[in-house]
Design an enzyme around this catalytic site. Structure first.
Site, PDB file in Angstrom:
ATOM      1  N   HIS A   1       5.253 -15.517   9.379  1.00  0.00           N
ATOM      2  CA  HIS A   1       4.048 -16.144   8.807  1.00  0.00           C
ATOM      3  C   HIS A   1       2.804 -15.311   9.104  1.00  0.00           C
ATOM      4  O   HIS A   1       2.782 -14.534  10.065  1.00  0.00           O
ATOM      5  CB  HIS A   1       3.829 -17.521   9.453  1.00  0.00           C
TER       6      HIS A   1
ATOM      7  N   CYS B   1       2.590 -23.640  15.788  1.00  0.00           N
ATOM      8  CA  CYS B   1       3.525 -24.330  14.894  1.00  0.00           C
ATOM      9  C   CYS B   1       3.963 -25.701  15.392  1.00  0.00           C
ATOM     10  O   CYS B   1       4.446 -26.506  14.602  1.00  0.00           O
ATOM     11  CB  CYS B   1       4.739 -23.458  14.629  1.00  0.00           C
TER      12      CYS B   1
HETATM   13  C1  CIR Z   1      11.446 -21.577  10.518  1.00  0.00           C
HETATM   14  O1  CIR Z   1      12.005 -20.497  10.305  1.00  0.00           O
HETATM   15  O2  CIR Z   1      10.939 -22.225   9.624  1.00  0.00           O
HETATM   16  C2  CIR Z   1      11.411 -22.104  11.933  1.00  0.00           C
HETATM   17  N1  CIR Z   1      12.624 -21.713  12.605  1.00  0.00           N
HETATM   18  C3  CIR Z   1      10.209 -21.597  12.672  1.00  0.00           C
HETATM   19  C4  CIR Z   1       8.933 -22.101  12.093  1.00  0.00           C
HETATM   20  C5  CIR Z   1       7.760 -21.672  12.896  1.00  0.00           C
HETATM   21  N2  CIR Z   1       6.564 -22.137  12.285  1.00  0.00           N
HETATM   22  C6  CIR Z   1       5.368 -21.632  12.512  1.00  0.00           C
HETATM   23  O3  CIR Z   1       5.215 -20.681  13.263  1.00  0.00           O
HETATM   24  N3  CIR Z   1       4.351 -22.159  11.854  1.00  0.00           N
END
Ligand code: CIR
Length: 258
Positions: free
Chosen positions: A160, A247
């Site tokens: 991201h 997140c």
């Molecule tokens: C994903 O790949 O969607 C999750 N394993 C990790 C999401 C992390 N989200 C974030 O940093 N905003």
């Protein structure tokens, strides 16, 4: 008063989506303990923390940042880029509806909240594998009436935009220049991560403080040298799921108690 929406760690976290990190065994009890300490750090910085129950059928549901964007004026339910994550938003929207008028990104647009970095009236959106041009255009249309400018930003080698750059003070961004072009952010004071800590650019700003992973001491020192107050938390198990500090929460102002 700041509100932080969080969600307990899913028992199935080990089945999470992974894009740029290799799968490694995750200790769920340890992940839950780290998440608890993270929530305490948010409280210590003045947030009222709302904890949603775990959604064990949704491995990545702890990462609530990705399913919604909360601005002072409205909240927008995203449509996450990973199909496995699209059901996560329903329970979050029920809570957010108490605080904001809700809008939504519609198919075939996709946005992950981890790609959205608002600094003042500018909203930078990562053009990543998770957030597409249709989603970015829908976001632009939804926020135009509130005076926000939306700018797409290419990202490389990371999940991201906020893996590569986050805000750590009013005019200051923490940046990993190998994953995003630092010229895009030339108008801000930039702190570069230490090159020995490539994943170190994700910091969660709350008020005048920053919540930050304990495993990046060199970059933490760079922030301290710049006068930034850092609260370190151990997030090793959540980092194995490609998540970090921003997140795991949706942080926003509660105007009902302002
Ligand atoms: C994903 O790949 O969607 C999750 N394993 C990790 C999401 C992390 N989200 C974030 O940093 N905003």
């Amino acid at each position: 008063m700041m509100i932080a929406i969080t969600r307990d760690v899913s028992a199935s976290l080990a089945d999470c989506q992974l894009s740029f990190v290799d799968r490694d065994a995750i200790d769920i009890e340890r992940a839950a303990a780290q998440h608890h300490a993270y929530r305490q750090a948010l409280e210590s910085l003045g947030c009222r923390v709302l904890s949603l129950p775990a959604q064990d059928a949704m491995p990545d549901a702890v990462f609530v940042e990705d399913v919604a964007l909360v601005f002072d004026e409205i909240a927008i339910m995203t449509r996450p880029g990973a199909e496995s994550r699209r059901a996560e938003g329903a329970s979050v929207s029920e809570v957010l509806a108490r605080y904001r008028s809700l809008r939504a990104i519609e198919a075939s647009g996709t946005i992950d909240g981890g790609d959205v970095l608002r600094v003042g009236r500018t909203i930078h959106v990562g053009q990543s594998a998770r957030s597409n041009a249709d989603g970015i255009q829908q976001l632009r249309a939804l926020v135009a009436e509130f005076g926000y400018t939306v700018q797409g930003v290419p990202t490389h080698e990371c999940l991201h935009l906020k893996s590569a750059v986050t805000q750590v003070a009013d005019d200051t961004l923490l940046i990993q220049p190998e994953w995003v072009d630092r010229d895009v952010f030339a108008g801000y004071r930039l702190i570069e991560i230490d090159p020995d800590e490539p994943h170190a650019a994700n910091a969660l700003r709350i008020g005048s403080g920053v919540v930050y992973p304990a495993c990046f001491p060199r970059t933490r020192q760079r922030m301290a040298d710049a006068g930034i107050d850092v609260t370190a938390v151990d997030l090793s198990e959540l980092q194995k799921a490609e998540g970090a500090t921003t997140c795991c929460s949706l942080v926003f102002r509660d105007f009902s108690t302002a």
